[in-house]
Design an enzyme around this catalytic site. Sequence first.
Site, short mmCIF file in Angstrom:
data_model
loop_
_atom_site.label_atom_id
_atom_site.label_comp_id
_atom_site.label_asym_id
_atom_site.label_seq_id
_atom_site.Cartn_x
_atom_site.Cartn_y
_atom_site.Cartn_z
CD GLU A 171 -17.77 95.76 113.14
OE1 GLU A 171 -17.68 95.73 111.91
OE2 GLU A 171 -18.67 95.19 113.77
CD GLU A 373 -22.04 97.22 115.90
OE1 GLU A 373 -22.27 96.44 114.94
OE2 GLU A 373 -21.37 98.26 115.78
#
Length: 465
Positions: A171, A373
């Site tokens: 991320e 995720e």
Amino acid sequence: MIEPDALAARLPRDFTIGVAMAATQIEGAVTEGGRGRSTWDTFAAQPGRIIDGTTPEITDDHFHRYREDVALMRELGVDAYRFSIAWPRIQPEGRGAANSAGIAFYDRLLDELLEAGISPVATLFHWDVPEPLQRAGGWMTRDTASRLADFAALAADAFGDRIDKWITLNEPTTVTLNGYALGIHAPGESLLFDALTTVHNQLLGHGLSVQALRARGVKGQVGVTNVHSPVVAAQRGFMNAQFAKVFDLVHNRIYADPVLLGRYPRFPLLARKEFRALRETDPADMAIIHQPLDFYGLNYYMPTRIAVGAPTEASTPDGDAEAMRDLPFHLAEWPEYPKTGFGWPISPEYLTASLRDYAARYGGSLPPVYITEGGASFADVVDSEGRVDDASRVSYLADHIAAALDASDEVDLRGYFVWTLLDNWEWAAGLTQRFGLVHVDFDSLVRTPKSSFRWLQRVQSSRKR
Ligand code: BGC
């Protein structure tokens, strides 16, 4: 609710179901085994940064209890475990030779995983910049990209024979937005658009790390993970559409386009000045950033709705950010959806939409995709009989895994990793948001599988392999 066997019947035979965690959030033992300080240790020690004043010092104490945690994964029956290798455990100063005690910890963890038949998926950078590198500028400095590649090479030498998948960055969006633009995460800078320098440097770190891993001949596949949030305008009209476009660029496309297409997107006239940091980069860097990848990792939690006008409050999905008030747009509510404990809208249909959007935008340039995720926090409690009934998480996971599968006619979707196995240290939210399939009592550190754990266990055991 989707029954475990009904979901199991939809999962392709070789579809990976895994769990994901990250070093800072679970390991604790921050001064043991020669580990250096990370930017998160420093940030968490500053008053007011973490909502409950907790730090990475103990969290789940996974550093000492990893055997128990791998045993839980084995009981759960997952195919893979995505973990992160703590950069300051391997390079306490952010440069130089590998710290053998740090290597030894991940050796032990890998032995345990392989023994349990669980495929290891390792993230190199899950936000823990070694403090000496942070002091030198962190991701605002180009040098950090080369330092990450050095770390990648050390990790490749130590673990390259056993890790099945490598993820260079986790991320980068969140690091730029929360860490450098809005001051919610470490290092706590509020640079707004000036933070975009960190995008390019992280992407360069990704490209150089892919090269370093491949040069060392790692046996595993190599990819990267970003968080995708589909962006929609709250209302019709030109300015709403423009600001939604700017946010889509900032959150999603300035990462995915360079990695997958080898170029930055076109920046709208309205915000050309704001994107200067990316317009003025050296074109030669693109050849480094645009590496062929074996897979692409996508984290999905929620969509974003953008509306014209300065925010009346400073809240963001991950915490309050005063810097938000200086923007000409704000994040609008999603009243039509139920919410997680964090207040995030629960909308699996936007996961399907995200995947379809990737297929449409990147087409043949998109390698196989893993949802690296997905999950939700809820205020889970242990009842008087010692049980944790988290029916909301069961529905969340069932609906999101099904929603991902809905897009598999367009995307080569290979797996879904649940965030997360254990309740853990949720960054600026400290210990206040429980995302785990397993409840953790943060005083006794006792682990108690929740009903979502039993549900996923049934999904896995019902699959035909
Ligand atoms: C991160 C995790 C985090 C999760 C929930 C992702 O942004 O990769 O570290 O705990 O979302 O907020």
